[in-house]
Design a protein around this motif. Structure first.
Motif, PDB file in Angstrom:
ATOM      1  N   TYR A 143       1.071  -0.761  -0.446  1.00 37.14           N
ATOM      2  CA  TYR A 143      -0.308  -0.052   0.413  1.00 37.14           C
ATOM      3  C   TYR A 143       0.769   1.280  -0.043  1.00 37.14           C
ATOM      4  O   TYR A 143       0.173   2.081  -0.141  1.00 37.14           O
ATOM      5  N   TRP A 144       2.287   1.065   0.610  1.00 36.28           N
ATOM      6  CA  TRP A 144       2.528   2.739   0.175  1.00 36.28           C
ATOM      7  C   TRP A 144       3.015   3.371  -1.589  1.00 36.28           C
ATOM      8  O   TRP A 144       3.505   2.979  -1.976  1.00 36.28           O
ATOM      9  N   ARG A 145       2.072   3.863  -0.780  1.00 40.83           N
ATOM     10  CA  ARG A 145       2.912   4.869  -2.309  1.00 40.83           C
ATOM     11  C   ARG A 145       2.545   6.380  -1.694  1.00 40.83           C
ATOM     12  O   ARG A 145       3.115   6.888  -0.726  1.00 40.83           O
ATOM     13  N   THR A 146       3.434   7.029  -3.155  1.00 40.60           N
ATOM     14  CA  THR A 146       3.409   8.601  -2.861  1.00 40.60           C
ATOM     15  C   THR A 146       2.909   9.077  -4.297  1.00 40.60           C
ATOM     16  O   THR A 146       2.957   8.867  -4.901  1.00 40.60           O
ATOM     17  N   ARG A 147       3.193  10.688  -3.988  1.00 38.48           N
ATOM     18  CA  ARG A 147       2.714  11.232  -5.249  1.00 38.48           C
ATOM     19  C   ARG A 147       3.561  12.921  -5.416  1.00 38.48           C
ATOM     20  O   ARG A 147       4.012  13.208  -4.272  1.00 38.48           O
ATOM     21  N   ARG A 151       3.664  16.754  -5.870  1.00 36.63           N
ATOM     22  CA  ARG A 151       2.732  17.896  -5.877  1.00 36.63           C
ATOM     23  C   ARG A 151       4.148  18.703  -6.438  1.00 36.63           C
ATOM     24  O   ARG A 151       4.944  19.387  -6.003  1.00 36.63           O
ATOM     25  N   GLU A 195      -0.257  17.534  -9.811  1.00 34.31           N
ATOM     26  CA  GLU A 195       0.259  16.578  -9.197  1.00 34.31           C
ATOM     27  C   GLU A 195       0.505  15.025 -10.137  1.00 34.31           C
ATOM     28  O   GLU A 195      -0.593  14.202 -11.656  1.00 34.31           O
ATOM     29  N   THR A 196       0.952  14.139  -9.557  1.00 34.86           N
ATOM     30  CA  THR A 196       1.301  13.024 -10.457  1.00 34.86           C
ATOM     31  C   THR A 196       0.494  12.019 -10.004  1.00 34.86           C
ATOM     32  O   THR A 196      -0.393  12.233  -8.797  1.00 34.86           O
ATOM     33  N   GLU A 197       0.289  10.596 -10.544  1.00 34.92           N
ATOM     34  CA  GLU A 197      -0.502   9.932 -10.531  1.00 34.92           C
ATOM     35  C   GLU A 197       0.008   8.581  -8.942  1.00 34.92           C
ATOM     36  O   GLU A 197       1.306   9.256  -8.474  1.00 34.92           O
ATOM     37  N   ASP A 198      -0.699   8.210  -8.286  1.00 42.84           N
ATOM     38  CA  ASP A 198       0.394   7.679  -7.624  1.00 42.84           C
ATOM     39  C   ASP A 198       1.527   6.782  -7.801  1.00 42.84           C
ATOM     40  O   ASP A 198       1.538   5.913  -8.846  1.00 42.84           O
ATOM     41  N   LYS A 228       4.564   4.053  -6.035  1.00 44.78           N
ATOM     42  CA  LYS A 228       4.720   2.558  -6.273  1.00 44.78           C
ATOM     43  C   LYS A 228       6.019   3.027  -4.944  1.00 44.78           C
ATOM     44  O   LYS A 228       7.252   2.602  -5.772  1.00 44.78           O
TER      45      LYS A 228
END
Length: 180
Positions: A43-47, A49, A58-61, A63
Motif C-alpha cells: 500500500y505504500w505510495r506517494t505523489r 506535487r 500532481e502525479t499519479e500514485d 508505488k
C-alpha cells in the motif's frame, strides 16, 4: 589488528521491500507477521506535487518499492534484520580478531546504518570488505564512501597501509589522524 568502517549511503531509503520480506522469512518470523508486512508495504505510495502560478500539478500514485521510514520505531529493527544474513556470513568466514582472554573471535559490529569490520590482518579485512560489498550490491545498498575508512595497528602501534579496494574504481580510504 585492522578495522574498517563501512557506512551505507541513505541506508533506510534503499532497503528493498522484497529483501525485508525475504529476511523475515530467513530468520523464521511467524507467517502472519510476514503476510502483514507484505500487505502493508504493497500500500505504500506517494505523489509528487508541483505548485505553479496557475494551479498545482500532481502525479499519479507512485508505488514505493524500497524504503523504511526513519521516524518509525520499527525501522531500525527491520534494517538490522535485513543484515542478519550478512552477519552470519561474516561469522562463518572466521576472519575476525581473537580476543585473548575468552578466545572469542569478533569480525564485526553493527550499528544502525553501518558496520565496523575487525580482522587480524589486512588480507582478512579485505576479504570481509569484499563480502560486505557483494552482499550490499545484491540487495541494492551502496557504501557512503566519504564516511568509510580503514586503519591498521601492529603491536598497539598505528601503521599505514594501502586503501581497501571496494570495486574497480573506488577505494575505502585510510583514516586520517585526528579525524573522527
Amino acid at each position: 589488528m585492522c578495522m574498517a568502517w563501512i557506512d551505507y549511503q541513505k541506508a533506510f531509503s534503499r532497503v528493498p521491500h522484497s529483501w525485508i520480506i525475504k529476511s523475515l522469512e530467513l530468520i523464521g518470523i511467524n507467517n502472519k507477521v510476514i503476510s502483514f508486512a507484505k500487505k502493508v508495504t504493497s500500500y505504500w505510495r506517494t505523489r509528487m506535487r508541483l505548485h505553479t502560478e496557475n494551479k498545482p500539478i500532481e502525479t499519479e500514485d507512485i508505488k514505493i518499492q524500497c524504503r523504511i521510514f526513519q521516524a518509525d520505531s520499527l525501522s531500525p529493527q527491520l534494517f538490522c534484520i535485513c543484515l542478519i544474513p550478512l552477519t552470519e556470513h561474516l561469522n562463518r568466514l572466521n576472519t575476525g580478531y581473537e580476543e585473548h582472554t575468552t578466545k572469542t573471535k569478533i569480525s564485526h559490529l553493527l550499528y544502525m546504518d553501518g558496520f565496523k569490520l575487525i580482522a587480524k590482518s589486512e588480507e582478512r579485512l579485505q576479504k570481509q570488505v569484499q563480502i560486505v560489498k557483494t552482499f550490499s550490491d545484491d540487495i541494492h545498498m551502496e557504501f557512503g564512501l566519504e564516511k568509510c575508512a580503514n586503519i591498521a595497528f601492529k603491536r598497539v602501534k598505528l601503521v599505514h597501509w594501502q586503501n581497501l579496494v571496494n570495486d574497480i574504481n573506488r577505494e575505502i580510504q585510510e583514516a586520517e589522524l585526528g579525524k573522527t
